[in-house]
Each structure stands twice: as structure tokens, then as C-alpha cells.
Design a protein around this motif. Structure first.
Motif, PDB file in Angstrom:
ATOM      1  N   ASN A   1       0.814  -1.215   0.000  1.00 40.87           N
ATOM      2  CA  ASN A   1       0.000   0.000   0.000  1.00 40.87           C
ATOM      3  C   ASN A   1       0.848   1.266   0.000  1.00 40.87           C
ATOM      4  O   ASN A   1       0.313   2.366  -0.084  1.00 40.87           O
ATOM      5  CB  ASN A   1      -0.924   0.013   1.223  1.00 40.87           C
ATOM      6  N   GLN A   2       2.145   1.134   0.071  1.00 44.17           N
ATOM      7  CA  GLN A   2       3.033   2.290   0.124  1.00 44.17           C
ATOM      8  C   GLN A   2       3.812   2.380  -1.181  1.00 44.17           C
ATOM      9  O   GLN A   2       4.423   1.413  -1.632  1.00 44.17           O
ATOM     10  CB  GLN A   2       3.989   2.164   1.302  1.00 44.17           C
ATOM     11  N   PHE A   3       3.818   3.578  -1.802  1.00 45.09           N
ATOM     12  CA  PHE A   3       4.534   3.800  -3.056  1.00 45.09           C
ATOM     13  C   PHE A   3       5.990   4.120  -2.763  1.00 45.09           C
ATOM     14  O   PHE A   3       6.309   4.911  -1.890  1.00 45.09           O
ATOM     15  CB  PHE A   3       3.892   4.950  -3.829  1.00 45.09           C
ATOM     16  N   ASN A   4       6.886   3.505  -3.506  1.00 43.61           N
ATOM     17  CA  ASN A   4       8.317   3.748  -3.353  1.00 43.61           C
ATOM     18  C   ASN A   4       8.838   4.363  -4.653  1.00 43.61           C
ATOM     19  O   ASN A   4       8.932   3.684  -5.666  1.00 43.61           O
ATOM     20  CB  ASN A   4       9.048   2.440  -3.045  1.00 43.61           C
ATOM     21  N   PRO A   5       9.194   5.659  -4.649  1.00 41.73           N
ATOM     22  CA  PRO A   5       9.674   6.299  -5.881  1.00 41.73           C
ATOM     23  C   PRO A   5      11.043   5.809  -6.338  1.00 41.73           C
ATOM     24  O   PRO A   5      11.464   6.110  -7.451  1.00 41.73           O
ATOM     25  CB  PRO A   5       9.715   7.783  -5.524  1.00 41.73           C
ATOM     26  N   ALA A   6      11.743   5.036  -5.516  1.00 40.06           N
ATOM     27  CA  ALA A   6      13.055   4.517  -5.918  1.00 40.06           C
ATOM     28  C   ALA A   6      12.946   3.540  -7.083  1.00 40.06           C
ATOM     29  O   ALA A   6      13.942   3.252  -7.738  1.00 40.06           O
ATOM     30  CB  ALA A   6      13.727   3.843  -4.729  1.00 40.06           C
ATOM     31  N   MET A   7      11.746   3.055  -7.344  1.00 40.58           N
ATOM     32  CA  MET A   7      11.543   2.132  -8.451  1.00 40.58           C
ATOM     33  C   MET A   7      11.760   2.823  -9.797  1.00 40.58           C
ATOM     34  O   MET A   7      12.085   2.192 -10.787  1.00 40.58           O
ATOM     35  CB  MET A   7      10.119   1.560  -8.379  1.00 40.58           C
ATOM     36  N   PHE A   8      11.612   4.135  -9.841  1.00 38.47           N
ATOM     37  CA  PHE A   8      11.697   4.870 -11.100  1.00 38.47           C
ATOM     38  C   PHE A   8      12.909   5.791 -11.148  1.00 38.47           C
ATOM     39  O   PHE A   8      12.863   6.850 -11.749  1.00 38.47           O
ATOM     40  CB  PHE A   8      10.422   5.693 -11.307  1.00 38.47           C
ATOM     41  N   ASP A   9      14.024   5.404 -10.551  1.00 38.84           N
ATOM     42  CA  ASP A   9      15.211   6.251 -10.628  1.00 38.84           C
ATOM     43  C   ASP A   9      15.957   5.987 -11.933  1.00 38.84           C
ATOM     44  O   ASP A   9      15.649   5.075 -12.690  1.00 38.84           O
ATOM     45  CB  ASP A   9      16.104   6.063  -9.399  1.00 38.84           C
ATOM     46  N   ASN A  10      16.938   6.822 -12.212  1.00 36.34           N
ATOM     47  CA  ASN A  10      17.675   6.750 -13.485  1.00 36.34           C
ATOM     48  C   ASN A  10      18.456   5.452 -13.636  1.00 36.34           C
ATOM     49  O   ASN A  10      18.651   4.977 -14.753  1.00 36.34           O
ATOM     50  CB  ASN A  10      18.635   7.933 -13.596  1.00 36.34           C
ATOM     51  N   ARG A  11      18.880   4.877 -12.531  1.00 38.44           N
ATOM     52  CA  ARG A  11      19.635   3.630 -12.597  1.00 38.44           C
ATOM     53  C   ARG A  11      18.788   2.509 -13.182  1.00 38.44           C
ATOM     54  O   ARG A  11      19.255   1.732 -14.015  1.00 38.44           O
ATOM     55  CB  ARG A  11      20.106   3.256 -11.193  1.00 38.44           C
ATOM     56  N   ARG A  12      17.526   2.420 -12.766  1.00 42.56           N
ATOM     57  CA  ARG A  12      16.664   1.333 -13.244  1.00 42.56           C
ATOM     58  C   ARG A  12      16.002   1.641 -14.584  1.00 42.56           C
ATOM     59  O   ARG A  12      15.662   0.727 -15.328  1.00 42.56           O
ATOM     60  CB  ARG A  12      15.598   1.039 -12.193  1.00 42.56           C
ATOM     61  N   LEU A  13      15.794   2.907 -14.881  1.00 45.22           N
ATOM     62  CA  LEU A  13      15.121   3.258 -16.132  1.00 45.22           C
ATOM     63  C   LEU A  13      16.067   3.374 -17.324  1.00 45.22           C
ATOM     64  O   LEU A  13      15.665   3.098 -18.460  1.00 45.22           O
ATOM     65  CB  LEU A  13      14.365   4.580 -15.981  1.00 45.22           C
ATOM     66  N   TYR A  14      17.316   3.791 -17.097  1.00 48.14           N
ATOM     67  CA  TYR A  14      18.213   4.058 -18.220  1.00 48.14           C
ATOM     68  C   TYR A  14      19.487   3.217 -18.189  1.00 48.14           C
ATOM     69  O   TYR A  14      19.820   2.559 -19.176  1.00 48.14           O
ATOM     70  CB  TYR A  14      18.597   5.546 -18.244  1.00 48.14           C
ATOM     71  N   LEU A  15      20.201   3.242 -17.077  1.00 48.39           N
ATOM     72  CA  LEU A  15      21.507   2.593 -17.024  1.00 48.39           C
ATOM     73  C   LEU A  15      21.412   1.071 -17.152  1.00 48.39           C
ATOM     74  O   LEU A  15      22.129   0.462 -17.955  1.00 48.39           O
ATOM     75  CB  LEU A  15      22.229   2.969 -15.726  1.00 48.39           C
ATOM     76  N   ALA A  16      20.550   0.443 -16.387  1.00 47.77           N
ATOM     77  CA  ALA A  16      20.449  -1.018 -16.405  1.00 47.77           C
ATOM     78  C   ALA A  16      20.002  -1.559 -17.773  1.00 47.77           C
ATOM     79  O   ALA A  16      20.640  -2.483 -18.293  1.00 47.77           O
ATOM     80  CB  ALA A  16      19.516  -1.494 -15.302  1.00 47.77           C
ATOM     81  N   PRO A  17      18.956  -1.009 -18.400  1.00 45.73           N
ATOM     82  CA  PRO A  17      18.594  -1.532 -19.726  1.00 45.73           C
ATOM     83  C   PRO A  17      19.672  -1.314 -20.783  1.00 45.73           C
ATOM     84  O   PRO A  17      19.875  -2.173 -21.648  1.00 45.73           O
ATOM     85  CB  PRO A  17      17.323  -0.760 -20.092  1.00 45.73           C
ATOM     86  N   ILE A  18      20.394  -0.204 -20.700  1.00 51.33           N
ATOM     87  CA  ILE A  18      21.479   0.029 -21.656  1.00 51.33           C
ATOM     88  C   ILE A  18      22.577  -1.007 -21.464  1.00 51.33           C
ATOM     89  O   ILE A  18      23.098  -1.554 -22.438  1.00 51.33           O
ATOM     90  CB  ILE A  18      22.018   1.467 -21.513  1.00 51.33           C
ATOM     91  N   LEU A  19      22.927  -1.306 -20.221  1.00 49.77           N
ATOM     92  CA  LEU A  19      23.949  -2.323 -19.962  1.00 49.77           C
ATOM     93  C   LEU A  19      23.498  -3.704 -20.440  1.00 49.77           C
ATOM     94  O   LEU A  19      24.311  -4.474 -20.960  1.00 49.77           O
ATOM     95  CB  LEU A  19      24.283  -2.375 -18.475  1.00 49.77           C
ATOM     96  N   ILE A  20      22.237  -4.016 -20.285  1.00 50.21           N
ATOM     97  CA  ILE A  20      21.732  -5.317 -20.729  1.00 50.21           C
ATOM     98  C   ILE A  20      21.805  -5.430 -22.248  1.00 50.21           C
ATOM     99  O   ILE A  20      22.251  -6.446 -22.792  1.00 50.21           O
ATOM    100  CB  ILE A  20      20.303  -5.545 -20.202  1.00 50.21           C
ATOM    101  N   VAL A  21      21.421  -4.386 -22.953  1.00 53.80           N
ATOM    102  CA  VAL A  21      21.499  -4.405 -24.424  1.00 53.80           C
ATOM    103  C   VAL A  21      22.949  -4.493 -24.876  1.00 53.80           C
ATOM    104  O   VAL A  21      23.282  -5.257 -25.796  1.00 53.80           O
ATOM    105  CB  VAL A  21      20.786  -3.166 -25.016  1.00 53.80           C
ATOM    106  N   VAL A  22      23.845  -3.740 -24.239  1.00 49.28           N
ATOM    107  CA  VAL A  22      25.266  -3.801 -24.584  1.00 49.28           C
ATOM    108  C   VAL A  22      25.821  -5.204 -24.309  1.00 49.28           C
ATOM    109  O   VAL A  22      26.616  -5.728 -25.103  1.00 49.28           O
ATOM    110  CB  VAL A  22      26.054  -2.717 -23.810  1.00 49.28           C
ATOM    111  N   GLY A  23      25.389  -5.828 -23.221  1.00 47.65           N
ATOM    112  CA  GLY A  23      25.826  -7.188 -22.926  1.00 47.65           C
ATOM    113  C   GLY A  23      25.401  -8.171 -24.001  1.00 47.65           C
ATOM    114  O   GLY A  23      26.189  -9.036 -24.406  1.00 47.65           O
ATOM    115  N   PHE A  24      24.173  -8.043 -24.492  1.00 50.64           N
ATOM    116  CA  PHE A  24      23.722  -8.938 -25.566  1.00 50.64           C
ATOM    117  C   PHE A  24      24.472  -8.662 -26.873  1.00 50.64           C
ATOM    118  O   PHE A  24      24.771  -9.586 -27.630  1.00 50.64           O
ATOM    119  CB  PHE A  24      22.217  -8.813 -25.784  1.00 50.64           C
TER     120      PHE A  24
END
Length: 82
Positions: A46-69
Motif C-alpha cells: 500500500n506504500q509507493f516507493n519512488p526509488a523504483m523509477f530512478d535513473n539507474r533502473r530506467l536508463y543505465l540497467a537496460p542500456i547495460l543489458i542491451v550492450v551485454g547482448f
């Protein structure tokens, strides 16, 4: 009769040392990307955590995953010039 060296089957491994090094590097980048993607949840649903939408999870991690593939594909496709 003449024999053609191109028709002889090659013995040994399918990939060389460079291929395996690139594959290991790609796996490390993939693992780092997935680790950066994890977390950010809340114990209370029932509690919203804004840390779910930080730049690390929205931009950095997906870019690293694509670069890894991309590194993994390059490692498979790489062929040493003779």
C-alpha cells in the motif's frame, strides 16, 4: 589426384580464446545490468516507493543489458583472420 584443403574438416574447438574472453565479458556486463535493475520495491504493497523509477533502473540497467547482448553476439560472430 589433387586434394583441396578447404574441404578438410577442422578439428578442435568451435571458438577460440578471444571468443571465450568476449563471452565472459558479455556475461559480466549482463549480470551487472540485471543487478542494477533489481530492487526498488516496497515491503508494504500500500506504500509507493519512488526509488523504483530512478535513473539507474530506467536508463543505465537496460542500456547495460542491451550492450551485454551485443557483446555476446559479437563474441559468437567473431572469427580470427588467418
Amino acid at each position: 589426384m589433387e586434394t583441396n584443403n578447404e574441404n578438410k574438416p577442422r578439428s578442435g574447438f568451435a571458438f577460440g580464446r578471444t571468443n571465450y574472453i568476449l563471452m565472459a565479458a558479455g556475461l559480466i556486463v549482463l549480470a551487472l545490468g540485471y543487478m542494477l535493475l533489481s530492487g526498488g520495491g516496497s515491503d508494504d504493497p500500500n506504500q509507493f516507493n519512488p526509488a523504483m523509477f530512478d535513473n539507474r533502473r530506467l536508463y543505465l540497467a537496460p542500456i547495460l543489458i542491451v550492450v551485454g547482448f551485443i557483446i555476446e553476439i559479437a563474441a559468437i560472430m567473431y572469427k580470427k583472420r588467418d
